[in-house]
Design a protein around this motif. Structure first.
Motif, mmCIF file in Angstrom:
data_model
loop_
_atom_site.group_PDB
_atom_site.id
_atom_site.type_symbol
_atom_site.label_atom_id
_atom_site.label_comp_id
_atom_site.label_asym_id
_atom_site.label_seq_id
_atom_site.Cartn_x
_atom_site.Cartn_y
_atom_site.Cartn_z
ATOM 1 N N UNK A 153 49.706 34.568 58.308
ATOM 2 C CA UNK A 153 49.443 35.532 59.400
ATOM 3 C C UNK A 153 48.755 36.799 58.891
ATOM 4 N N UNK A 154 47.910 36.641 57.886
ATOM 5 C CA UNK A 154 47.254 37.801 57.274
ATOM 6 C C UNK A 154 45.871 37.373 56.798
ATOM 7 N N UNK A 155 45.007 38.328 56.479
ATOM 8 C CA UNK A 155 43.795 38.008 55.727
ATOM 9 C C UNK A 155 43.765 38.934 54.517
ATOM 10 N N UNK A 156 43.222 38.430 53.404
ATOM 11 C CA UNK A 156 43.182 39.237 52.173
ATOM 12 C C UNK A 156 41.706 39.404 51.777
ATOM 13 N N UNK A 157 41.196 40.641 51.829
ATOM 14 C CA UNK A 157 39.771 40.824 51.540
ATOM 15 C C UNK A 157 39.490 40.891 50.043
ATOM 16 N N UNK A 158 40.085 39.972 49.310
ATOM 17 C CA UNK A 158 39.867 39.914 47.851
ATOM 18 C C UNK A 158 40.049 38.477 47.380
ATOM 19 N N UNK A 159 38.986 37.917 46.826
ATOM 20 C CA UNK A 159 39.071 36.590 46.201
ATOM 21 C C UNK A 159 38.627 36.794 44.755
ATOM 22 N N UNK A 160 39.556 36.636 43.819
ATOM 23 C CA UNK A 160 39.324 36.890 42.395
ATOM 24 C C UNK A 160 39.300 38.409 42.119
ATOM 25 N N UNK A 161 39.055 38.759 40.863
ATOM 26 C CA UNK A 161 39.163 40.163 40.427
ATOM 27 C C UNK A 161 37.997 41.016 40.905
ATOM 28 N N UNK A 162 38.259 42.337 41.048
ATOM 29 C CA UNK A 162 37.155 43.269 41.309
ATOM 30 C C UNK A 162 36.418 43.588 40.009
ATOM 31 N N UNK A 163 35.116 43.759 40.120
ATOM 32 C CA UNK A 163 34.278 44.103 38.967
ATOM 33 C C UNK A 163 33.873 45.577 39.077
ATOM 34 N N UNK A 164 33.180 46.077 38.044
ATOM 35 C CA UNK A 164 32.795 47.501 38.036
ATOM 36 C C UNK A 164 31.880 47.864 39.207
ATOM 37 N N UNK A 165 31.135 46.892 39.731
ATOM 38 C CA UNK A 165 30.222 47.206 40.852
ATOM 39 C C UNK A 165 30.927 47.136 42.216
ATOM 40 N N UNK A 166 32.258 47.006 42.183
ATOM 41 C CA UNK A 166 33.086 46.963 43.404
ATOM 42 C C UNK A 166 32.959 45.679 44.214
ATOM 43 N N UNK A 167 32.168 44.750 43.745
ATOM 44 C CA UNK A 167 32.226 43.391 44.307
ATOM 45 C C UNK A 167 33.272 42.639 43.489
ATOM 46 N N UNK A 168 33.784 41.528 44.062
ATOM 47 C CA UNK A 168 34.706 40.699 43.280
ATOM 48 C C UNK A 168 33.899 39.668 42.490
ATOM 49 N N UNK A 169 34.596 39.038 41.509
ATOM 50 C CA UNK A 169 33.954 37.968 40.724
ATOM 51 C C UNK A 169 33.454 36.872 41.641
ATOM 52 N N UNK A 170 34.272 36.514 42.637
ATOM 53 C CA UNK A 170 33.890 35.442 43.565
ATOM 54 C C UNK A 170 32.591 35.812 44.282
ATOM 55 N N UNK A 171 32.490 37.077 44.712
ATOM 56 C CA UNK A 171 31.284 37.518 45.423
ATOM 57 C C UNK A 171 30.066 37.448 44.514
ATOM 58 N N UNK A 172 30.238 37.858 43.258
ATOM 59 C CA UNK A 172 29.086 37.821 42.335
ATOM 60 C C UNK A 172 28.752 36.390 41.897
ATOM 61 N N UNK A 173 29.774 35.491 41.896
ATOM 62 C CA UNK A 173 29.464 34.077 41.621
ATOM 63 C C UNK A 173 28.512 33.563 42.683
ATOM 64 N N UNK A 174 28.754 33.936 43.935
ATOM 65 C CA UNK A 174 27.871 33.459 45.018
ATOM 66 C C UNK A 174 26.442 33.957 44.802
ATOM 67 N N UNK A 175 26.301 35.184 44.292
ATOM 68 C CA UNK A 175 24.969 35.757 44.051
ATOM 69 C C UNK A 175 24.266 34.981 42.931
ATOM 70 N N UNK A 176 24.893 34.951 41.757
ATOM 71 C CA UNK A 176 24.210 34.391 40.578
ATOM 72 C C UNK A 176 24.026 32.870 40.687
ATOM 73 N N UNK A 177 25.053 32.188 41.229
ATOM 74 C CA UNK A 177 24.943 30.721 41.316
ATOM 75 C C UNK A 177 23.856 30.314 42.314
ATOM 76 N N UNK A 178 23.757 31.031 43.437
ATOM 77 C CA UNK A 178 22.729 30.702 44.431
ATOM 78 C C UNK A 178 21.340 30.923 43.829
ATOM 79 N N UNK A 179 21.178 32.040 43.123
ATOM 80 C CA UNK A 179 19.872 32.306 42.494
ATOM 81 C C UNK A 179 19.531 31.220 41.468
ATOM 82 N N UNK A 180 20.531 30.762 40.721
ATOM 83 C CA UNK A 180 20.262 29.711 39.714
ATOM 84 C C UNK A 180 19.901 28.390 40.394
ATOM 85 N N UNK A 181 20.648 28.010 41.405
ATOM 86 C CA UNK A 181 20.391 26.714 42.061
ATOM 87 C C UNK A 181 19.024 26.731 42.747
#
Ligand SMILES: NC(=O)c1ccc[n+]([C@@H]2O[C@H](COP(=O)([O-])OP(=O)(O)OC[C@H]3O[C@@H](n4cnc5c(N)ncnc54)[C@H](OP(=O)(O)O)[C@@H]3O)[C@@H](O)[C@H]2O)c1
Length: 256
Positions: free
Chosen positions: A196-224
């Motif tokens: 009954x909740x949502x958590x706006x965090x998937x994986x750890x936060x990084x220095x740029x204030x995005x989480x690791x999960x968010x940056x995985x989506x960035x770098x992996x999409x660019x690579x693919x």
């Protein structure tokens, strides 16, 4: 490689491992033997594969002789520790963790999108993050036709993405009022309830204030998509759904 294969699954008792075993049951790839590995605590367990009951073995550095293809479905720290032992035995590794995804010489494969990149593998093939996979499958044809220049994506990620302990935690919180111990990150001191909740965090936060999960989506999409110039911003949110991620995507393309 022989005409029929000895296949292994590391993390056979986990959510991804179980799914790999189900896929292997349906595949037309000829399998001579299936070897299943997990941690010491799973010793004694048996897993059904077709009409067999296969013993789960403890993963050790000596587990890899005689295996042709080995699926890794464990934490990236464990994959980093063990994958090279397997490669040194000539095993082809298909890794589901994030350990090798961004390494040069390791193709990051979504078969429907960039299966042709398999040609350059050197013994390790990586599988992307689950949110990246569904993003690139949805966008691939648009990218080919119109060349994507910007993506703003928000995810609504099911609890299954955090593994079997997180899924059990959601179920027990729905049934009772048990204290959270897993999400957003097991090793954190502070945990949040997911039922009954949502958590706006998937994986750890990084220095740029995005989480690791968010940056995985960035770098992996660019690579693919083989295009580091695509601008991507991702917001990843965990929602109290057992299985099945959703995404909302805003796009800008070069061609109108
Ligand atoms: N869940 C997803 O949708 C998803 C999607 C894409 C990628 N991934 C990635 O895939 C990997 C596995 O995720 P999961 O969701 O399947 O995790 P999980 O459900 O938590 O399963 C973890 C597996 O790792 C095994 N394991 C733990 N410690 C071990 C050890 N010391 N030696 C050998 N095996 C050990 C566990 O065995 P025991 O049962 O014996 O503890 C279990 O089989 C992770 O890297 C994850 O990021 C997951």
């Amino acid at each position: 490689m022989s005409k029929d294969y000895v296949i292994g699954v590391v993390g056979a008792t986990g959510l991804v491992g179980e799914m790999i075993i189900k896929c292997l049951e349906k595949t037309s790839i000829p399998i001579r033997k299936l070897k299943l590995f997990a941690s010491e605590k799973s010793l004694g367990k048996k897993i059904k594969f077709k009409d067999q009951e296969i013993d789960v073995l403890e993963l050790t550095k000596d587990s890899f002789s005689g295996i042709d293809i080995l699926f890794f479905a464990v934490l990236s720290s464990l994959a980093k520790e063990y994958v090279n032992y397997a490669r040194n035995k000539g095993v082809l590794v298909i890794d589901n963790s994030s350990a090798f995804r961004m390494e040069k010489g390791v193709p990051l494969i979504v078969p429907e999108v960039n299966g042709e990149d398999l040609v350059y593998h050197q013994g390790i093939i990586a599988n992307p993050n689950c949110s990246t996979i569904q993003l690139v499958v949805a966008l691939n044809n648009i990218h080919k036709e119109y060349k994507i220049k910007k993506i703003i994506v928000s995810t609504y990620q099911a609890v299954s993405g955090a593994g079997k302990d997180a899924l059990l935690e959601l179920e027990s919180q729905i049934e009772g009022d048990t204290e959270p111990k897993i999400l957003p990150i097991k090793s954190n001191i502070k945990h949040y309830k997911i039922a009954y909740n949502v958590i706006p965090q998937v994986d750890e936060f990084l220095d740029n204030n995005y989480t690791k999960e968010e940056m995985k989506m960035v770098y992996e999409t660019q690579k693919i998509f083989k295009d580091p110039s695509i601008e991507i911003s991702a917001t990843c949110v965990r929602v109290p759904v057992k299985v099945g991620h959703s995404e909302s995507i805003y796009l800008e393309t070069e061609k109108p």
